[in-house]
Design an enzyme around this catalytic site. Structure first.
Site, PDB file in Angstrom:
ATOM      1  N   TRP A 128     118.702 132.051  68.767  1.00 15.74           N
ATOM      2  CA  TRP A 128     118.897 130.863  67.931  1.00 15.74           C
ATOM      3  C   TRP A 128     119.603 131.233  66.627  1.00 15.74           C
ATOM      4  O   TRP A 128     119.356 132.295  66.075  1.00 15.74           O
ATOM      5  CB  TRP A 128     117.516 130.284  67.610  1.00 15.74           C
ATOM      6  CG  TRP A 128     117.455 129.374  66.434  1.00 15.74           C
ATOM      7  CD1 TRP A 128     117.258 129.745  65.124  1.00 15.74           C
ATOM      8  CD2 TRP A 128     117.591 127.951  66.439  1.00 15.74           C
ATOM      9  NE1 TRP A 128     117.258 128.616  64.328  1.00 15.74           N
ATOM     10  CE2 TRP A 128     117.460 127.508  65.106  1.00 15.74           C
ATOM     11  CE3 TRP A 128     117.796 127.005  67.446  1.00 15.74           C
ATOM     12  CZ2 TRP A 128     117.524 126.164  64.744  1.00 15.74           C
ATOM     13  CZ3 TRP A 128     117.865 125.669  67.095  1.00 15.74           C
ATOM     14  CH2 TRP A 128     117.731 125.260  65.755  1.00 15.74           C
ATOM     15  N   ASN A 130     120.520 129.364  62.644  1.00 13.09           N
ATOM     16  CA  ASN A 130     120.695 128.231  61.727  1.00 13.09           C
ATOM     17  C   ASN A 130     121.502 128.671  60.522  1.00 13.09           C
ATOM     18  O   ASN A 130     122.648 129.139  60.734  1.00 13.09           O
ATOM     19  CB  ASN A 130     119.400 127.455  61.450  1.00 13.09           C
ATOM     20  CG  ASN A 130     118.210 128.186  60.935  1.00 13.09           C
ATOM     21  OD1 ASN A 130     117.656 129.030  61.617  1.00 13.09           O
ATOM     22  ND2 ASN A 130     117.761 127.872  59.748  1.00 13.09           N
ATOM     23  N   ASP A 131     121.014 128.536  59.320  1.00 11.68           N
ATOM     24  CA  ASP A 131     121.864 128.669  58.130  1.00 11.68           C
ATOM     25  C   ASP A 131     122.714 129.940  58.077  1.00 11.68           C
ATOM     26  O   ASP A 131     122.200 131.031  58.332  1.00 11.68           O
ATOM     27  CB  ASP A 131     120.993 128.722  56.867  1.00 11.68           C
ATOM     28  CG  ASP A 131     119.871 127.717  56.866  1.00 11.68           C
ATOM     29  OD1 ASP A 131     119.803 126.880  57.765  1.00 11.68           O
ATOM     30  OD2 ASP A 131     119.039 127.797  55.953  1.00 11.68           O
ATOM     31  N   GLN A 147     120.540 132.913  59.667  1.00 10.15           N
ATOM     32  CA  GLN A 147     119.167 132.734  60.136  1.00 10.15           C
ATOM     33  C   GLN A 147     119.171 132.863  61.644  1.00 10.15           C
ATOM     34  O   GLN A 147     119.939 132.182  62.330  1.00 10.15           O
ATOM     35  CB  GLN A 147     118.655 131.350  59.709  1.00 10.15           C
ATOM     36  CG  GLN A 147     118.395 131.236  58.232  1.00 10.15           C
ATOM     37  CD  GLN A 147     117.183 132.036  57.815  1.00 10.15           C
ATOM     38  OE1 GLN A 147     116.058 131.603  57.976  1.00 10.15           O
ATOM     39  NE2 GLN A 147     117.397 133.236  57.282  1.00 10.15           N
ATOM     40  N   PHE A 187     113.780 134.261  55.347  1.00  9.28           N
ATOM     41  CA  PHE A 187     114.456 132.972  55.226  1.00  9.28           C
ATOM     42  C   PHE A 187     115.795 133.148  54.491  1.00  9.28           C
ATOM     43  O   PHE A 187     116.202 134.244  54.151  1.00  9.28           O
ATOM     44  CB  PHE A 187     113.544 131.970  54.503  1.00  9.28           C
ATOM     45  CG  PHE A 187     112.611 131.207  55.425  1.00  9.28           C
ATOM     46  CD1 PHE A 187     112.266 131.693  56.681  1.00  9.28           C
ATOM     47  CD2 PHE A 187     112.076 129.985  55.029  1.00  9.28           C
ATOM     48  CE1 PHE A 187     111.411 130.976  57.524  1.00  9.28           C
ATOM     49  CE2 PHE A 187     111.219 129.259  55.860  1.00  9.28           C
ATOM     50  CZ  PHE A 187     110.892 129.748  57.106  1.00  9.28           C
ATOM     51  N   SER A 188     116.446 132.025  54.215  1.00  9.09           N
ATOM     52  CA  SER A 188     117.833 132.061  53.732  1.00  9.09           C
ATOM     53  C   SER A 188     118.010 132.679  52.358  1.00  9.09           C
ATOM     54  O   SER A 188     117.079 132.730  51.549  1.00  9.09           O
ATOM     55  CB  SER A 188     118.390 130.647  53.722  1.00  9.09           C
ATOM     56  OG  SER A 188     118.661 130.266  55.043  1.00  9.09           O
ATOM     57  N   ASP A 257     115.516 129.997  49.197  1.00 13.06           N
ATOM     58  CA  ASP A 257     116.959 130.082  49.411  1.00 13.06           C
ATOM     59  C   ASP A 257     117.738 130.497  48.156  1.00 13.06           C
ATOM     60  O   ASP A 257     118.631 129.778  47.685  1.00 13.06           O
ATOM     61  CB  ASP A 257     117.521 128.758  49.968  1.00 13.06           C
ATOM     62  CG  ASP A 257     116.751 128.270  51.187  1.00 13.06           C
ATOM     63  OD1 ASP A 257     116.104 129.109  51.859  1.00 13.06           O
ATOM     64  OD2 ASP A 257     116.772 127.060  51.476  1.00 13.06           O
ATOM     65  N   GLU A 301     116.699 122.389  49.557  1.00 12.33           N
ATOM     66  CA  GLU A 301     117.085 123.594  50.312  1.00 12.33           C
ATOM     67  C   GLU A 301     118.517 124.073  50.012  1.00 12.33           C
ATOM     68  O   GLU A 301     119.386 123.316  49.606  1.00 12.33           O
ATOM     69  CB  GLU A 301     116.992 123.386  51.837  1.00 12.33           C
ATOM     70  CG  GLU A 301     115.665 122.886  52.332  1.00 12.33           C
ATOM     71  CD  GLU A 301     115.597 122.818  53.867  1.00 12.33           C
ATOM     72  OE1 GLU A 301     114.544 123.205  54.373  1.00 12.33           O
ATOM     73  OE2 GLU A 301     116.551 122.392  54.538  1.00 12.33           O
TER      74      GLU A 301
HETATM   75  C1  FRU Z   1     117.409 125.245  56.019  1.00 10.95           C
HETATM   76  C2  FRU Z   1     116.151 126.088  55.994  1.00 10.95           C
HETATM   77  C3  FRU Z   1     116.060 126.904  54.724  1.00 10.95           C
HETATM   78  C4  FRU Z   1     115.189 128.049  55.121  1.00 10.95           C
HETATM   79  C5  FRU Z   1     115.666 128.309  56.519  1.00 10.95           C
HETATM   80  C6  FRU Z   1     114.625 128.830  57.461  1.00 10.95           C
HETATM   81  O1  FRU Z   1     117.874 125.005  57.281  1.00 10.95           O
HETATM   82  O2  FRU Z   1     115.011 125.279  56.156  1.00 10.95           O
HETATM   83  O3  FRU Z   1     115.570 126.185  53.623  1.00 10.95           O
HETATM   84  O4  FRU Z   1     115.345 129.164  54.302  1.00 10.95           O
HETATM   85  O5  FRU Z   1     116.153 127.076  57.012  1.00 10.95           O
HETATM   86  O6  FRU Z   1     115.182 129.167  58.680  1.00 10.95           O
END
Ligand code: FRU
Length: 549
Positions: A128, A130-131, A147, A187-188, A257, A301
């Protein structure tokens, strides 16, 4: 898929439990690059732990397949060659003996050729994403951290994945940069290069790349740092983490973040941190001790904050602050306080989330380049979601005042070759010509249309409305859009279609949006104009190359 021989180079420690005689742990000496693990989405998650000399090396959650795996994931074992590891698992154990080491990842032969693999957008080999995190240019390389759950196609085990590129288009994936530790998951955050050795991590004349990230655990979110002396390949976490623990101050778990950059006029570092209901500014001289300065409410975020010239004039600048949704404010910044002067506005909508811009761009190329997370599912794939195209952000004077504009970076041009061009056609004529176009897997199409009758018109792809302009309510794919010339009936759309995503840039980047590619089932129409008597002033079709070898 694999030979039994390869599979069982494991020496199995049988530990019987009352229900079954399956091994709860296996141990093996690492001689190959990868450890391949079978995953099934129908299994519950269990916790897997690697031990070396009885000391925990890593721990993560995984849905280890009992029967036929849906797909395989892998651990890159480059750093553990020759070591003997013991693998414990507290879930269903049938999959444990199927874990095997190899110099290839399972499925390597079809890697990047999978049916739903984005062909010119970054996506990860397995798991997976994400950010985007820690975007930085350093010594000829663009770094994209992100992420990442390396062990499943859904969100969990947050780590920093890592890829590098020389052009932001062709990416090479490297081993995971930051993995969960005893404080929590990764996390980010962002990265900087500490040229002046303010934190004291540099070695000789090698400046440290320093990452700032949030560590998440069930109780709170704290801000931490790690440094690398080998261009982000290996990382050492700071032994005095955390740097900031602000849960009590905000009476909130949502503190995360960190976005860090050097503020030249004040000769200090700045951290923008999302805390509870907005973005806080902290400052530091040494990257370790941080002082709270100010707070702007109304953001959630993933902060970013940067200075941009107005209409390209470097002597006139403004600052832009945005949050995860990319809504932004324009204002001024004195190193300690951001003062909003306009906003909020939006310049892009759709699948984009948690975008970030590259730090440390060279003086000769001071572009502000952004990459956003594309929340685009990749059905049936051993990986999920993707990054959107890198775009250049600029501040332009418009009829409404200053606004951000975003267009794909010039490096994307290498991907496209002009295949067809027509001008001055009625929609019917254009549709006739488009019927002959059969290359509709991945492509780019740029069209200028002119509406002459109310109310809505646009372009569809296999029935999906990829352009839907309603001049009555001024809605472009359901979002308010009014062209620079208020009375204009004309619209230019530059549309980037990949296997699972569509990105649309309107009127030279004044507005953009992105969506999942979702053809209407059974529709055979391909690319077609629709609506009430539009004229197609111009249409150019481009073939698109794959970024994967
Ligand atoms: C945004 C978020 C960030 C966090 C991360 C966790 O998509 O929620 O705020 O650090 O994803 O995966």
């Amino acid at each position: 898929m694999k030979s039994a021989l390869k599979r069982i180079a494991l020496s199995v420690l049988i530990v019987s439990n009352s229900c079954s005689l399956l091994a709860q742990s296996v141990s093996l000496t690492i001689t190959k690059r990868y450890l391949n693990l079978p995953v099934s989405q129908t299994q519950d998650r269990g916790t897997m732990q690697f031990l070396i000399n009885n000391k925990p090396e890593r721990s993560f959650k995984i849905r280890l397949a009992v029967d036929k795996p849906d797909y395989w994931v892998f651990c890159d074992m480059a750093a553990l060659q020759g070591k003997t590891i013991t693998i414990n698992y507290d879930g269903k154990l049938e999959g444990l003996p199927k874990i095997y080491q190899d110099d290839k990842i399972a499925g390597q032969d079809s890697l990047y050729k999978e049916k739903n693999r984005p062909q010119y957008h970054f996506s990860t080999r397995r798991g997976w994403i994400n950010d985007p995190n820690g975007l930085i240019f350093y010594e000829g390389e663009y770094h994209l951290f992100y992420q990442h759950n390396p062990y499943e196609r859904e969100w969990e085990n947050m780590s920093w994945g890592h890829a590098v590129s020389k052009d932001m288009i062709h990416w090479e994936e490297l081993p995971t940069a930051l993995s969960p530790d005893s404080l929590g998951t990764m996390f980010s955050g962002s990265t900087v290069i500490d040229y002046a050795n303010t934190a004291g991590f540099n070695k000789g004349n090698v400046p440290a790349m320093i990452a700032f990230f949030t560590v998440d655990n069930p109780e709170k979110q704290i801000q931490c740092m790690a440094y690398s002396l080998d261009k982000g390949r290996t990382w050492t976490k700071y032994d005095r983490n955390p740097l900031i623990d602000s849960k009590a101050k905000w009476d909130s778990k949502d503190t995360r973040d960190p976005r860090v950059f050097w503020y030249t006029p004040g000769n200090h570092w700045v951290m923008v941190l999302n805390e509870r209901d907005g973005h806080s500014i902290y400052t530091s001289k040494n990257l370790k001790e941080w002082t709270y300065e100010s707070h702007v409410t109304g953001f959630w975020e993933c902060p970013d904050l940067f200075e941009l010239p107005i209409d390209g004039d470097k002597s006139k600048t403004k600052w832009v602050m945005y949050g995860a949704s990319t809504t932004y404010m324009i204002g001024s910044f004195d190193g300690k306080t951001f003062t909003p002067e306009s906003g909020k506005h939006y310049y892009t909508t759709g699948t984009i989330y948690a975008a970030q811009t590259f730090g440390n761009m060279p003086e000769r190329d001071p572009r502000r380049i952004q990459i956003g997370w594309g929340r685009v599912p990749q059905p049936g794939m051993p990986f999920n979601h993707m990054m959107l195209l890198p775009t250049e952000l600029t501040l332009r004077t418009t009829k409404n005042g200053l606004r951000l504009s975003s267009v794909p970076v010039k490096e994307t041009e290498q991907l496209f070759e002009q295949a067809q061009h027509w001008s001055s056609l009625s929609a019917e004529e254009a549709n006739e010509k488009l019927k002959s176009v059969n290359q509709l897997d991945q492509f780019r199409v740029k069209a200028t249309l002119q509406l002459s009758h109310a109310t809505s018109a646009g372009l569809s792809l296999f029935g999906q409305r990829i352009l839907d302009y309603d001049l009555n309510s001024n809605l472009l794919n359901k979002v308010f859009y009014s062209p620079e010339n208020r009375t204009s009936m004309e619209l230019t759309a530059d549309i980037y279609v990949d296997r699972t995503s569509i990105e649309v840039f309107i009127d030279g980047g004044a507005y953009s949006y992105s969506m999942e590619r979702k053809p209407v089932l059974g529709n055979k129409e391909g690319l077609q104009f629709w609506g009430n008597r539009i004229a197609v002033k111009d249409i150019t079709l481009y073939t698109a190359k794959s970024i994967w070898k």
